[in-house]
Design an enzyme around this catalytic site. Structure first.
Site, short mmCIF file in Angstrom:
data_model
loop_
_atom_site.label_atom_id
_atom_site.label_comp_id
_atom_site.label_asym_id
_atom_site.label_seq_id
_atom_site.Cartn_x
_atom_site.Cartn_y
_atom_site.Cartn_z
N ARG A 189 1.86 -0.89 -5.07
CA ARG A 189 1.71 -0.04 -3.90
C ARG A 189 0.23 0.04 -3.55
O ARG A 189 -0.63 0.20 -4.42
CB ARG A 189 2.27 1.37 -4.15
N GLU B 80 0.43 0.39 6.03
CA GLU B 80 1.19 -0.83 6.31
C GLU B 80 1.93 -0.71 7.63
O GLU B 80 2.63 0.28 7.85
CB GLU B 80 2.17 -1.10 5.16
N HIS C 296 3.21 -7.74 2.28
CA HIS C 296 4.22 -7.02 1.48
C HIS C 296 5.48 -7.89 1.38
O HIS C 296 6.59 -7.45 1.72
CB HIS C 296 4.55 -5.66 2.08
#
Length: 338
Positions: A242, A271, A290
């Site tokens: 994360r 994000e 991601h």
């Protein structure tokens, strides 16, 4: 249909067939992020929501969605950045997920990033595309790459993914250091790894540091300016966990000023990151969107696992993979699944 299920970011549409005859599946618009108000509006008459790590089901969403009966999250156990578990429990809403469904995918991606960094794959690819051949590169020894064998790799977080990364790296002949205050040594059977309860020691000794911890109050900005200054100037940092575990501003400073040699990041504090984020411009950083868990195999496992548990709850049965098991004390109506 008896029920409605909202999936703002569908992963594997084929798995929606599991809901045939049980629930109507409503999907979000591609590329659209659903904030609190958008989710509340979408969930007005929905019985379930299934999210990825990109969306968050907050207390407000939970309390203002009167028909909500179950929350699902694709992938690892939801943390505070995904689902307000306390609020869900208060309302008697089980939160289900798919443990270890993407562990192999993320672990393989992590090792790939490590190899790309030390072998300078992106740099060499760009050089050749710009007409630069080997002879010109060999003039400057800074263009040389490194072997992974013999390097010290520090693994922060030894859950399902961290353990898989360690097992894969063993084959390269590295020395493994591990930091995880919650792991028991017996859980690492078959892995030649030295555990330490001193994060500073791991950071000082490691040539490569890879993060696989969950995001909690304790791990938020766990890697900041002080920690980055402990690392070797030749060391690399990899984060596929994360983004907020690392203080992004401190990392940018470390990379610009040479405290560490480079980084590979699949996750960011915000994000998607802003287009002007310096991490997207620095030449000693590899960035990916991601994407570590985005494999055919992981998506199929994640969706099937979560959809089956959502169906169980909607049908009056206890789920198999539940993030807030204490909710079952309230949901005495849920039967054991035969």
């Amino acid at each position: 249909m008896k029920f409605k299920v909202f999936i703002p970011e569908p992963e594997w549409p084929e798995s929606h067939k599991l809901f045939d005859g049980i629930a109507q599946v409503i999907t979000g618009e591609p590329g659209v992020y659903y904030g609190e108000e958008e989710l509340i509006k979408a969930l007005k008459d929905c019985d379930a929501i299934i999210i990825t790590s990109q969306h968050r089901v907050s207390r407000k969403v939970i309390m203002e969605s009167p028909k909500l009966k179950v929350i699902g999250k694709y992938g690892s156990k939801p943390g505070p950045d995904n689902v307000d578990l306390e609020a869900a429990t208060e309302r008697g809403i089980p939160v289900v997920y798919s443990p270890e469904a993407n562990s192999d995918s993320v672990a393989e991606f992590t090792v790939t990033l490590i190899l790309c960094l030390i072998k300078r794959i992106c740099f060499l690819d760009n050089a050749l595309r710009n007409g630069i051949w080997r002879d010109k590169l060999l003039v400057d020894r800074r263009n040389f790459t490194h072997e992974l064998k013999g390097k010290v790799v520090g693994v922060i977080g030894l859950g399902a993914i961290g353990k898989r990364v360690a097992r894969i790296l063993q084959a390269f002949g590295v020395k493994l250091l591990g930091y995880d205050p919650y792991v028991k040594p017996e859980a690492l059977s078959g892995i030649n790894i030295t555990l330490t309860n001193d994060l500073k020691h791991l950071l000082k000794e490691s040539d490569i540091v890879t993060i696989h911890a969950a995001l909690t109050k304790e791990t938020y900005h766990m890697i900041g300016e002080a920690e980055l200054k402990l690392m070797k100037p030749t060391a690399y940092l990899i984060n596929t966990a994360r983004g907020a575990i690392v203080d992004e501003q401190a990392l940018i400073k470390a990379l610009r000023e040479g405290w560490i040699a480079g980084a590979a990041l699949d996750v960011f504090e915000r994000e998607p990151p802003n287009r002007d984020n310096p991490l997207l411009q620095l030449s000693n950083v590899i960035v990916t969107p991601h994407f570590a868990s985005c494999t055919y195999e992981a998506y199929e496992r994640e969706t099937v696992t979560v959809h089956r548990d959502v169906i169980r709850v909607l049908s009056g049965y206890k789920p198999e993979n539940i993030a807030n098991p204490e909710v079952l004390e309230k949901r005495v109506d849920l039967k054991d699944y035969a």
